[in-house]
Design an enzyme around this catalytic site. Structure first.
Site, mmCIF file in Angstrom:
data_model
loop_
_atom_site.group_PDB
_atom_site.id
_atom_site.type_symbol
_atom_site.label_atom_id
_atom_site.label_comp_id
_atom_site.label_asym_id
_atom_site.label_seq_id
_atom_site.Cartn_x
_atom_site.Cartn_y
_atom_site.Cartn_z
ATOM 1 N N LYS A 186 0.086 4.317 -0.240
ATOM 2 C CA LYS A 186 -0.514 5.528 0.345
ATOM 3 C C LYS A 186 -0.267 6.707 -0.611
ATOM 4 O O LYS A 186 -0.284 6.516 -1.820
ATOM 5 C CB LYS A 186 0.040 5.762 1.752
ATOM 6 C CG LYS A 186 -0.034 4.485 2.594
ATOM 7 C CD LYS A 186 0.261 4.697 4.038
ATOM 8 C CE LYS A 186 0.140 3.349 4.758
ATOM 9 N NZ LYS A 186 0.244 3.460 6.202
ATOM 10 N N GLU A 224 -6.343 4.979 7.974
ATOM 11 C CA GLU A 224 -6.170 6.411 7.658
ATOM 12 C C GLU A 224 -7.449 6.980 7.056
ATOM 13 O O GLU A 224 -7.789 8.142 7.286
ATOM 14 C CB GLU A 224 -4.958 6.600 6.733
ATOM 15 C CG GLU A 224 -3.655 6.410 7.502
ATOM 16 C CD GLU A 224 -2.543 5.738 6.726
ATOM 17 O OE1 GLU A 224 -2.548 5.777 5.481
ATOM 18 O OE2 GLU A 224 -1.649 5.154 7.382
ATOM 19 N N GLU A 276 -5.309 -4.718 10.683
ATOM 20 C CA GLU A 276 -4.245 -3.728 10.842
ATOM 21 C C GLU A 276 -4.465 -2.962 12.145
ATOM 22 O O GLU A 276 -5.203 -1.972 12.170
ATOM 23 C CB GLU A 276 -4.259 -2.745 9.668
ATOM 24 C CG GLU A 276 -3.971 -3.393 8.346
ATOM 25 C CD GLU A 276 -3.331 -2.410 7.369
ATOM 26 O OE1 GLU A 276 -2.274 -2.747 6.842
ATOM 27 O OE2 GLU A 276 -3.871 -1.313 7.179
ATOM 28 N N GLY A 294 2.790 2.247 10.674
ATOM 29 C CA GLY A 294 3.762 3.320 10.504
ATOM 30 C C GLY A 294 4.531 3.656 11.772
ATOM 31 O O GLY A 294 5.221 4.676 11.824
ATOM 32 N N SER A 313 3.650 -2.202 10.254
ATOM 33 C CA SER A 313 5.105 -2.291 10.464
ATOM 34 C C SER A 313 5.695 -3.629 10.027
ATOM 35 O O SER A 313 6.601 -4.158 10.684
ATOM 36 C CB SER A 313 5.465 -1.961 11.919
ATOM 37 O OG SER A 313 5.099 -0.613 12.214
ATOM 38 N N HIS A 370 -9.289 1.594 5.170
ATOM 39 C CA HIS A 370 -7.961 1.674 5.800
ATOM 40 C C HIS A 370 -8.060 2.615 7.000
ATOM 41 O O HIS A 370 -8.823 3.577 6.980
ATOM 42 C CB HIS A 370 -6.936 2.196 4.785
ATOM 43 C CG HIS A 370 -5.545 2.148 5.315
ATOM 44 N ND1 HIS A 370 -5.039 3.133 6.132
ATOM 45 C CD2 HIS A 370 -4.572 1.208 5.198
ATOM 46 C CE1 HIS A 370 -3.807 2.805 6.480
ATOM 47 N NE2 HIS A 370 -3.494 1.643 5.930
ATOM 48 N N ASN A 415 0.866 -1.179 0.000
ATOM 49 C CA ASN A 415 0.000 0.000 0.000
ATOM 50 C C ASN A 415 0.901 1.226 0.000
ATOM 51 O O ASN A 415 1.515 1.543 1.013
ATOM 52 C CB ASN A 415 -0.888 -0.035 1.255
ATOM 53 C CG ASN A 415 -1.646 1.261 1.467
ATOM 54 O OD1 ASN A 415 -1.784 2.068 0.545
ATOM 55 N ND2 ASN A 415 -2.142 1.466 2.673
HETATM 56 P P1 PGA Z 1 3.060 0.305 7.575
HETATM 57 O O1 PGA Z 1 1.571 0.547 7.012
HETATM 58 O O2 PGA Z 1 3.541 -0.995 6.968
HETATM 59 O O3 PGA Z 1 3.855 1.501 7.108
HETATM 60 O O4 PGA Z 1 2.957 0.200 9.046
HETATM 61 C C1 PGA Z 1 0.679 -0.525 6.822
HETATM 62 C C2 PGA Z 1 -0.607 -0.028 6.220
HETATM 63 O O5 PGA Z 1 -1.037 1.086 6.589
HETATM 64 O O6 PGA Z 1 -1.223 -0.689 5.383
#
Ligand code: PGA
Length: 256
Positions: free
Chosen positions: A16, A103, A171, A177, A217, A101, A14
């Site tokens: 983003k 976010e 998630e 992140g 992560s 997601h 992903n």
């Molecule tokens: P990350 O994000 O691997 O940077 O923690 C995962 C995601 O938001 O799908």
């Protein structure tokens, strides 16, 4: 062109809001030269919509690598400035759509009802819906993990009858992140709970066939142990999917 059938594990990147068309082309030149096709898994990228065409062109000779979009509106078309629809994503060559997601939920205020409408629209367009669920740290610490997952899952399936193209990504918000991944034991517990809820909502057989992805992560160093955890059927990778060599290591992780 429809994508090849989904084969678990599903390892997805992903991006983003990262990589315009030029950077996407550069990425895929490097990635396709270091990642060789594996028949025992499905690889998918979710680039920003503006980079989708560049990604599709760069992957024209790699039908083993799928593409998706990060969000859609639930309507097919209309006066929704700034949005894009599931049928448009399908027309552009997408096979997958990320929905809900964290976010989208926490930064853009997407509700469980929005997620339900989007999921129905994506399945109606013949695409695979990858619905993200997960608890915040506060919810986990106050013992609400199962309640949150149950609510997000039940509402995502509200308008869904046929779950053949439905997939879940667990998630935990606190792991996205942050560099702090869930332990394989945490992931296994959440995935086993989700699998159980899916079985009672659909059937044991349908639930067993659904890959449940872990995200938060994921890095080349922890991908294998997370993927080996019980009921983990794939990985959704954010930050570590932006580096072609690192993501080639994750995509090529030893399975089974
Ligand atoms: P990350 O994000 O691997 O940077 O923690 C995962 C995601 O938001 O799908």
């Amino acid at each position: 062109m429809s994508p090849p059938p989904v084969r678990a594990p599903v390892i997805a990147g992903n991006w983003k809001m990262n990589k315009g068309p030029t950077e996407a082309r550069t990425f895929f030149t490097a990635f396709t030269s270091s990642y060789e096709s594996h028949e025992d898994r499905t690889i998918v990228f979710f680039p920003p919509a503006l980079s989708f065409a560049a990604a599709a062109e760069a992957l024209a000779a790699r039908p083993d690598i799928g593409l998706g979009v990060q969000n859609v509106h639930w309507e097919k078309s209309g006066a929704f400035t700034g949005e894009l629809s599931a049928p448009m994503a399908a027309d552009a060559g997408a096979g997958y759509v990320l929905i809900g997601h964290s976010e989208r939920r926490h930064v853009f205020g997407e509700s469980d009802a929005d997620v339900a409408r989007k999921t129905a629209a994506v399945l109606a367009a013949g695409l695979v819906a990858v619905v993200c669920v997960g608890e915040t740290l506060e919810q986990r610490q106050s013992g609400e993990l199962e309640e949150v997952l149950q609510r997000q899952l039940t509402s995502a399936l509200e308008h869904v009858e046929n779950t053949a193209n439905f997939m879940i990504a667990y998630e935990p918000v606190w792991a996205i992140g942050t560099g702090v991944n869930a332990t394989p034991q945490d992931a296994a517990a959440a995935h086993t709970f989700l699998r159980g809820r899916l079985a009672s909502r659909t059937s044991a057989q349908a639930a067993a066939a659904m890959p449940i992805l872990y995200g938060g992560s994921v890095k080349p160093e922890n991908a294998a142990e997370l993927l080996a955890a019980e009921n983990v059927g794939g990985l959704l990778v954010g930050g570590a999917s932006l580096d072609p060599a690192g993501f080639a290591r994750i995509a090529g992780v030893r399975v089974g």
